[in-house]
Design a protein around this motif. Structure first.
Motif, PDB file in Angstrom:
ATOM      1  N   TYR A   1      -0.415   0.727  -4.010  1.00 43.35           N
ATOM      2  CA  TYR A   1      -1.235  -0.766  -3.545  1.00 43.35           C
ATOM      3  C   TYR A   1      -1.958  -0.234  -2.357  1.00 43.35           C
ATOM      4  O   TYR A   1      -3.227  -0.755  -2.343  1.00 43.35           O
ATOM      5  CB  TYR A   1      -0.059  -1.560  -3.275  1.00 43.35           C
ATOM      6  CG  TYR A   1       0.726  -2.198  -4.439  1.00 43.35           C
ATOM      7  CD1 TYR A   1       0.263  -1.976  -5.703  1.00 43.35           C
ATOM      8  CD2 TYR A   1       1.572  -3.232  -4.172  1.00 43.35           C
ATOM      9  CE1 TYR A   1       0.903  -2.533  -6.737  1.00 43.35           C
ATOM     10  CE2 TYR A   1       2.412  -3.458  -5.417  1.00 43.35           C
ATOM     11  CZ  TYR A   1       2.084  -3.326  -6.751  1.00 43.35           C
ATOM     12  OH  TYR A   1       2.621  -3.704  -7.658  1.00 43.35           O
TER      13      TYR A   1
ATOM     14  N   GLU B   1      -5.963  -0.704  -2.251  1.00 43.74           N
ATOM     15  CA  GLU B   1      -6.705  -1.469  -1.194  1.00 43.74           C
ATOM     16  C   GLU B   1      -7.727  -0.718  -0.486  1.00 43.74           C
ATOM     17  O   GLU B   1      -8.807  -1.303  -0.046  1.00 43.74           O
ATOM     18  CB  GLU B   1      -5.828  -2.216  -0.354  1.00 43.74           C
ATOM     19  CG  GLU B   1      -4.930  -3.183  -1.176  1.00 43.74           C
ATOM     20  CD  GLU B   1      -3.756  -3.757  -0.117  1.00 43.74           C
ATOM     21  OE1 GLU B   1      -3.913  -3.926   0.977  1.00 43.74           O
ATOM     22  OE2 GLU B   1      -2.604  -4.013  -0.800  1.00 43.74           O
TER      23      GLU B   1
ATOM     24  N   ASP C   1      -0.894  -2.903 -11.866  1.00 41.00           N
ATOM     25  CA  ASP C   1      -1.093  -2.786 -10.157  1.00 41.00           C
ATOM     26  C   ASP C   1      -2.048  -3.856  -9.791  1.00 41.00           C
ATOM     27  O   ASP C   1      -1.821  -4.481  -8.666  1.00 41.00           O
ATOM     28  CB  ASP C   1      -1.305  -1.319  -9.560  1.00 41.00           C
ATOM     29  CG  ASP C   1      -0.172  -0.337  -9.649  1.00 41.00           C
ATOM     30  OD1 ASP C   1       1.036  -0.984  -9.929  1.00 41.00           O
ATOM     31  OD2 ASP C   1      -0.389   0.701  -9.484  1.00 41.00           O
TER      32      ASP C   1
ATOM     33  N   GLU D   1       4.315   0.444  -3.680  1.00 40.73           N
ATOM     34  CA  GLU D   1       3.534  -0.021  -2.354  1.00 40.73           C
ATOM     35  C   GLU D   1       2.669   0.969  -2.026  1.00 40.73           C
ATOM     36  O   GLU D   1       1.670   0.734  -1.553  1.00 40.73           O
ATOM     37  CB  GLU D   1       4.631  -0.486  -1.402  1.00 40.73           C
ATOM     38  CG  GLU D   1       5.430  -1.598  -1.936  1.00 40.73           C
ATOM     39  CD  GLU D   1       4.559  -2.660  -1.804  1.00 40.73           C
ATOM     40  OE1 GLU D   1       3.610  -2.864  -1.429  1.00 40.73           O
ATOM     41  OE2 GLU D   1       4.973  -3.911  -2.673  1.00 40.73           O
TER      42      GLU D   1
ATOM     43  N   LEU E   1      -2.004  -7.146  -7.436  1.00 43.64           N
ATOM     44  CA  LEU E   1      -2.757  -7.202  -6.195  1.00 43.64           C
ATOM     45  C   LEU E   1      -3.629  -8.489  -6.324  1.00 43.64           C
ATOM     46  O   LEU E   1      -3.773  -9.217  -5.403  1.00 43.64           O
ATOM     47  CB  LEU E   1      -3.432  -5.928  -6.048  1.00 43.64           C
ATOM     48  CG  LEU E   1      -2.711  -4.781  -5.569  1.00 43.64           C
ATOM     49  CD1 LEU E   1      -3.507  -3.544  -5.720  1.00 43.64           C
ATOM     50  CD2 LEU E   1      -2.180  -5.142  -4.250  1.00 43.64           C
TER      51      LEU E   1
END
Length: 265
Positions: free
Chosen positions: A18, A22, A50, A15, A54
């Motif tokens: 991620y 982003e 990943d 996470e 996403l």
């Protein structure tokens, strides 16, 4: 680099990646797999996974070698469950046309998608001795699996894509290249001009392989799919046998496509 122990720790680390991905996309609009792998100190395979996750969350759009920021006008792919609730009567009408085209002893590919998922209902009502069904869709497989010997189902495996309940990837494509089918029925997320498009490149690659290996090729598109451009160009309209749609298609649109191919509605 942080160190975590146990399953929950790995989840936290993922996470964190991620959030960093982003953040980078928000800042730079586009990111490269190789750059992210170096920056986050993981393998390129991990970054590709990943980016795939996403994309399925709707956070970005994958492109060759990386990913880009999702734009307002990007096609938003719904889940299989969501799609099942939309345009049901149009999809059933299309599925009926598909069933009418299938003959006894045919070898048929039925692709993923909720429109294709209605074909079983109409085939099951027919009087067939034996039809071979090939699919990479788990939902299609579930429908046909207990119908032997009338329908013999071959499920093409690979990496499971939960959003569309479909197998995709290297092993799927390798298996599909070994098949030759009489008829292929393939759904689409959108048709714009002469381009048949799909929301996922990996699904599109699998579908293209089987379209290239089918004697007759049918694209299933209800009337709401025209004028829609999804992420990946799957095929050219001029290279298929027919588009199967519903009676609500705009007559001018139907006439436009009938210049190239047959339009069944």
């Amino acid at each position: 680099m942080h160190s975590y122990v146990g399953g929950s720790g790995k989840e936290m680390l993922r996470e964190e990646r991620y959030r960093q991905i982003e953040k980078d996309i928000e800042l730079n609009l586009i990111v490269r797999v190789s750059d992210l792998a170096k920056k986050l100190n993981v393998t390129e395979m991990t970054i590709r996974r990943d980016l795939r996750d996403l994309e399925e969350r709707g956070m970005l759009v994958r492109v060759h070698g990386g990913a880009r920021k999702k734009q307002v006008n990007d096609y938003n792919e719904l889940s299989h469950r969501q799609k099942k609730m939309i345009n049901v009567e149009q999809k059933r009408s299309i599925a009926k046309h598909c069933a009418d085209l299938i003959q006894d002893k045919d070898i048929v590919f039925i692709g993923p998608g909720t429109t294709a998922g209605f074909i079983y209902e109409f085939l099951n009502e027919g009087h067939y001795e034996h039809i071979d069904i090939v699919t990479n869709s788990v939902s299609v497989f579930e429908q046909f699996k207990n119908s032997f010997p009338r329908f013999e189902i071959i499920l093409v495996g690979g990496r499971y894509r939960s959003r569309t309940e479909t197998f995709v990837g290297y092993f799927t494509n390798k298996m599909l290249r070994d098949f030759k089918v009489n008829k292929a029925f393939i759904g689409t997320n959108g048709i714009i001009n002469t381009s048949i498009t799909t929301a996922n490149e990996e699904e599109g690659n699998a579908q293209k392989i089987i379209l290239d290996r089918a004697n007759e090729t049918y694209i299933l598109a209800d009337s709401t799919k025209f004028g829609i451009e999804a992420f990946h160009k799957l095929y050219d309209v001029r290279e298929i046998t027919a588009i199967i749609t519903d009676s609500s298609i705009d007559p001018q649109l139907a006439s436009y496509y009938e210049e190239f191919i047959r339009v069944i509605k």
